[in-house]
Design a protein around this motif. Structure first.
Motif, PDB file in Angstrom:
ATOM      1  N   ILE A 140      -9.153   0.663   4.868  1.00 25.61           N
ATOM      2  CA  ILE A 140      -8.271   1.235   3.846  1.00 25.61           C
ATOM      3  C   ILE A 140      -9.072   2.132   2.902  1.00 25.61           C
ATOM      4  CG2 ILE A 140      -6.691   0.718   1.921  1.00 25.61           C
ATOM      5  CD1 ILE A 140      -5.542  -0.229   4.479  1.00 25.61           C
ATOM      6  N   LEU A 186      -8.596   6.032   2.149  1.00 26.57           N
ATOM      7  CA  LEU A 186      -8.450   6.558   0.786  1.00 26.57           C
ATOM      8  C   LEU A 186      -9.471   7.667   0.530  1.00 26.57           C
ATOM      9  CD1 LEU A 186      -8.045   3.638  -1.800  1.00 26.57           C
ATOM     10  CD2 LEU A 186      -6.543   5.598  -1.520  1.00 26.57           C
ATOM     11  N   LEU A 206      -2.278   7.704  -5.792  1.00 25.61           N
ATOM     12  CA  LEU A 206      -2.085   6.414  -5.122  1.00 25.61           C
ATOM     13  C   LEU A 206      -2.709   5.283  -5.933  1.00 25.61           C
ATOM     14  CD1 LEU A 206      -2.672   7.303  -1.356  1.00 25.61           C
ATOM     15  CD2 LEU A 206      -0.567   6.450  -2.374  1.00 25.61           C
ATOM     16  N   ARG A 247      -0.658   4.574  -9.034  1.00 27.04           N
ATOM     17  CA  ARG A 247       0.610   3.885  -8.779  1.00 27.04           C
ATOM     18  C   ARG A 247       0.408   2.478  -8.185  1.00 27.04           C
ATOM     19  NH1 ARG A 247       5.533   2.781 -10.344  1.00 27.04           N
ATOM     20  NH2 ARG A 247       6.590   1.700  -8.672  1.00 27.04           N
ATOM     21  N   GLU A 248      -0.420   2.371  -7.137  1.00 28.84           N
ATOM     22  CA  GLU A 248      -0.509   1.105  -6.416  1.00 28.84           C
ATOM     23  C   GLU A 248      -1.529   0.136  -7.005  1.00 28.84           C
ATOM     24  OE1 GLU A 248       1.883   1.434  -4.748  1.00 28.84           O
ATOM     25  OE2 GLU A 248       1.967   3.310  -3.634  1.00 28.84           O
ATOM     26  N   LYS A 262       6.899  12.321  -8.167  1.00 28.81           N
ATOM     27  CA  LYS A 262       7.665  11.732  -7.074  1.00 28.81           C
ATOM     28  C   LYS A 262       7.284  12.369  -5.722  1.00 28.81           C
ATOM     29  CE  LYS A 262      11.929  10.639  -8.403  1.00 28.81           C
ATOM     30  NZ  LYS A 262      13.400  10.668  -8.587  1.00 28.81           N
ATOM     31  N   LEU A 305       3.495  11.711  -4.791  1.00 30.09           N
ATOM     32  CA  LEU A 305       3.291  10.327  -4.376  1.00 30.09           C
ATOM     33  C   LEU A 305       3.835  10.110  -2.968  1.00 30.09           C
ATOM     34  CD1 LEU A 305       2.310   7.515  -5.225  1.00 30.09           C
ATOM     35  CD2 LEU A 305       4.575   7.080  -6.171  1.00 30.09           C
ATOM     36  N   SER A 306       4.978  10.717  -2.713  1.00 32.02           N
ATOM     37  CA  SER A 306       5.585  10.582  -1.395  1.00 32.02           C
ATOM     38  C   SER A 306       4.670  11.181  -0.322  1.00 32.02           C
ATOM     39  CB  SER A 306       6.944  11.298  -1.396  1.00 32.02           C
ATOM     40  OG  SER A 306       7.558  11.177  -0.158  1.00 32.02           O
ATOM     41  N   ARG A 349       1.487   8.999   0.109  1.00 29.57           N
ATOM     42  CA  ARG A 349       1.728   7.777   0.896  1.00 29.57           C
ATOM     43  C   ARG A 349       1.850   8.123   2.383  1.00 29.57           C
ATOM     44  NH1 ARG A 349       6.232   5.018  -3.129  1.00 29.57           N
ATOM     45  NH2 ARG A 349       4.801   3.634  -4.243  1.00 29.57           N
ATOM     46  N   GLN A 350       2.535   9.214   2.651  1.00 31.33           N
ATOM     47  CA  GLN A 350       2.696   9.645   4.034  1.00 31.33           C
ATOM     48  C   GLN A 350       1.322   9.955   4.644  1.00 31.33           C
ATOM     49  OE1 GLN A 350       5.687   9.493   5.391  1.00 31.33           O
ATOM     50  NE2 GLN A 350       4.892  10.049   7.392  1.00 31.33           N
ATOM     51  N   LEU A 394      -1.573   8.816   3.709  1.00 33.20           N
ATOM     52  CA  LEU A 394      -2.333   7.566   3.880  1.00 33.20           C
ATOM     53  C   LEU A 394      -1.853   6.831   5.135  1.00 33.20           C
ATOM     54  CD1 LEU A 394      -4.416   5.532   2.651  1.00 33.20           C
ATOM     55  CD2 LEU A 394      -2.457   4.342   1.673  1.00 33.20           C
ATOM     56  N   LYS A 395      -0.567   6.795   5.320  1.00 32.83           N
ATOM     57  CA  LYS A 395      -0.007   6.113   6.494  1.00 32.83           C
ATOM     58  C   LYS A 395      -0.534   6.748   7.782  1.00 32.83           C
ATOM     59  CE  LYS A 395       4.386   6.630   7.792  1.00 32.83           C
ATOM     60  NZ  LYS A 395       4.380   6.868   9.230  1.00 32.83           N
ATOM     61  N   ILE A 422      -4.181   5.804   8.300  1.00 34.68           N
ATOM     62  CA  ILE A 422      -4.328   4.418   8.757  1.00 34.68           C
ATOM     63  C   ILE A 422      -3.948   4.316  10.236  1.00 34.68           C
ATOM     64  CG2 ILE A 422      -3.409   2.070   8.502  1.00 34.68           C
ATOM     65  CD1 ILE A 422      -3.215   2.587   5.500  1.00 34.68           C
ATOM     66  N   LEU A 476       0.297   1.922  13.448  1.00 37.75           N
ATOM     67  CA  LEU A 476       1.437   1.686  12.560  1.00 37.75           C
ATOM     68  C   LEU A 476       2.558   2.639  12.881  1.00 37.75           C
ATOM     69  CD1 LEU A 476      -0.104   1.042   9.067  1.00 37.75           C
ATOM     70  CD2 LEU A 476       1.261  -0.508  10.441  1.00 37.75           C
TER      71      LEU A 476
END
Lengths: 352, 199
Positions: B130, B134, B145, B148-149, B170, B173-174, B177-178, B180-181, B184, B197
């Motif tokens: 992770i 990052l 991130l 927020r997290e 907004k 952040l969206s 997150r995308q 980061l996903k 990963i 994932l």
């Protein structure tokens, strides 16, 4: 609502940051669209993983070093004029921190690396994690202030090279504060011994009662192996677990926290028909008790040697003490691994 | 603000060194964690967390309590790290100390995404992965991130700290997150099919 529109709203949807109407539209869409539903779960899993990252403890000596820097700050009024001095001090500190931490890490790795693999072939990292989820970073603070870095790697030569410039001094160097002269002769306990001693004293063994290692083997009959493997991954990650590897296309080992074991097993069993489920529990209390007794014996021996060293100068004694401390750290590593095994469960899943 | 913090802040404002040290003890783990997650290594985290506390110490007389003390110090920590990241963007970061032959010595820095020995020692496999993901994100994504997290700041607080609109928070952040996903998923792909994932 189209999938593309929904995808863009999934992030604020997870945060509860959508207006009622939009939220409801996303909820309804996700309920009947497998693609968007999977996307939502993946996003949720990612966020979960990020949120579960533990707090990281600063290195030993962090606060002491900080307060020394603060003590050396000019008064608030004069601070702007003396900015160059401040930058100078900060710059020196920056170059030294890395060396200090790196040397500590290399020392710790040398001791712990060989014991990373346990008998069954499963790997446990020598992670020190206290109940609050804080990861500790050890640093031989004493060694950095009183002895050169090179000496920390050569304990047997300590006491012979003490005239060289201390390279690990973080806060005093360049600040006008004179370094204390290294002491010569007897009663000089090697700095590495002090640093290691700190680590030894910082470890508190857990009580040896009711220590059990739990594991399980699960065989499932699933429709789609690939999809089920993916779900196993999501279940492990969302429960704070990790992968131990895949032996073949339909088999995987996961490691999950003990407290999540029942929940994870429950979730895994929902992935298909359960062909077999074999949980095992091994009591390791006696093993832990024996290891603890050995640790105490080593500590006692360490105390005796240290007492001898304060009254007589002997390189042989210093060598023995350094060896003993290495043995102590190894013993602590072994105990930590055993304790880690009781905190986590291994689950082997075979899908067919 | 908890009463204990309030008393310690008041005493620190009056130059009580012990009170400030106590405050450091309360907040050092969180401050260090933020710095570590932003910078990706212990060496930078230690330096910048110390720099942040020094700034906090110097700015304490101006702290009026409009926001909570914790929010205020985490804000300073993030800013210290962002300043450092911006500085690094403006200068080359390719090699060690180097004499380029023109008589001037330039100091460059390496920012490796590979974990150092200390990182390998104290983190589990997933945490290493992770953190690497990052580290590989751009600074803006990583920062938002973490805010927020990890800091668990509200959209409004993030907007205030970053000086941007709620809409920007907004959408950024969206996207973060995308991103980061996807990172990963890529990290998991070579290891095992079940680690993906997303396809």
């Amino acid at each position: 609502m189209r999938c593309q529109d929904v995808m863009e709203l999934l992030s604020p949807y997870l945060d509860g940051a959508l207006a009622t109407e939009e939220r409801e539209a996303v909820r309804l869409h996700v309920a009947r669209c497998p693609k968007c539903s999977a996307e939502l779960e993946e996003l949720r899993a990612c966020i979960g993983m990020l949120k579960e990252l533990p707090l990281v403890a600063p290195p030993t000596g962090f606060r002491v070093g900080l307060m020394e820097k603060i003590d050396q700050l000019p008064s608030q009024q004069a601070s702007s004029q003396d900015k160059n001095i401040f930058d100078h001090i900060t710059g020196i500190a920056k170059s030294s921190w890395y060396r200090v931490v790196a040397v500590a890490a290399v020392m710790a790795m040398a001791v712990g690396l060989t014991s990373l693999w346990e008998k069954e072939g499963m790997q446990f990292s020598p992670l020190e994690q206290n109940p609050k989820g804080v990861v500790a970073v050890h640093e031989p603070q004493k060694a950095t202030k009183e002895s050169p870095v090179v000496k920390a790697q050569q304990p047997s030569q300590m006491g012979q090279q003490q005239s060289s410039e201390p390279q690990g001094a973080v806060n005093n160097k360049g600040s006008g504060v004179k370094q204390p002269e290294p002491q010569q002769g007897h009663a000089t306990v090697p700095a590495i011994t002090e640093a290691l001693k700190k680590q030894v004293e910082g470890y508190v063994p857990k009580p040896s009662t009711e220590m059990a290692v739990v594991s399980a083997t699960l065989r499932l009959d699933v429709v789609d192996i690939e999809a089920a493997l993916k779900s196993v991954g999501s279940i492990a990650l969302s429960n704070g677990g990790t992968y131990l590897g895949s032996q073949d296309s339909g088999s995987i080992g996961i490691k999950v926290p003990r407290q999540s074991f029942e929940r994870v097993i429950g979730a895994l069993q929902k992935l298909g028909g359960v062909l077999s489920y074999l949980p095992t529990e091994k009591d390791v209390s006696a093993q832990h008790q024996t290891a603890k007794a050995e640790l105490e014996r080593l500590k006692t021996e360490q105390g005796v040697l240290q007492t001898k060293l304060t009254s007589e100068s002997s390189q042989e004694l210093e060598r023995q003490l350094a060896d003993l401390n290495q043995a102590l750290l190894k013993q602590i590593d072994t105990m930590k691994q055993l304790e880690d095994r009781t905190n986590h469960c291994l689950i082997n899943i075979t899908l067919q | 603000m908890p009463l204990e913090d309030q008393l310690l802040v008041e005493r620190s404002k009056k130059g009580d060194r012990e009170a400030f040290e106590h405050l450091v003890g309360i907040y050092e783990q969180k401050v260090y964690t933020i710095a570590y997650r932003l910078m990706g290594n212990h060496a930078d985290a230690a330096d910048l967390a110390q720099d942040a506390f020094i700034k906090i110490y110097q700015a304490l007389p101006n702290f009026r309590g409009d926001s909570s003390f914790s929010t205020w110090i985490y804000h300073i920590t993030v800013n210290v790290c962002r300043d450092e990241l911006r500085k690094r963007q403006r200068r080359p970061t390719v090699s060690l100390d180097d004499n380029n032959g023109d008589g001037n010595n330039y100091t460059y820095e390496i920012r490796s995404t590979a974990p150092g020995p200390e990182e390998m020692l104290d983190r589990s496999e997933t945490q290493v992965m992770i953190q690497q993901c990052l580290d590989s994100l751009n600074d803006d994504y990583r920062t938002i991130l973490i805010m927020r997290e990890i800091q668990e700041l509200a959209y409004e607080e993030i907007a205030e700290i970053l000086g941007c609109s709620l809409g920007t928070v907004k959408s950024r952040l969206s996207r973060a997150r995308q991103a980061l996903k996807e990172k990963i998923s890529k990290q998991m792909e070579p290891l095992s099919p079940c680690k993906r994932l997303a396809k």
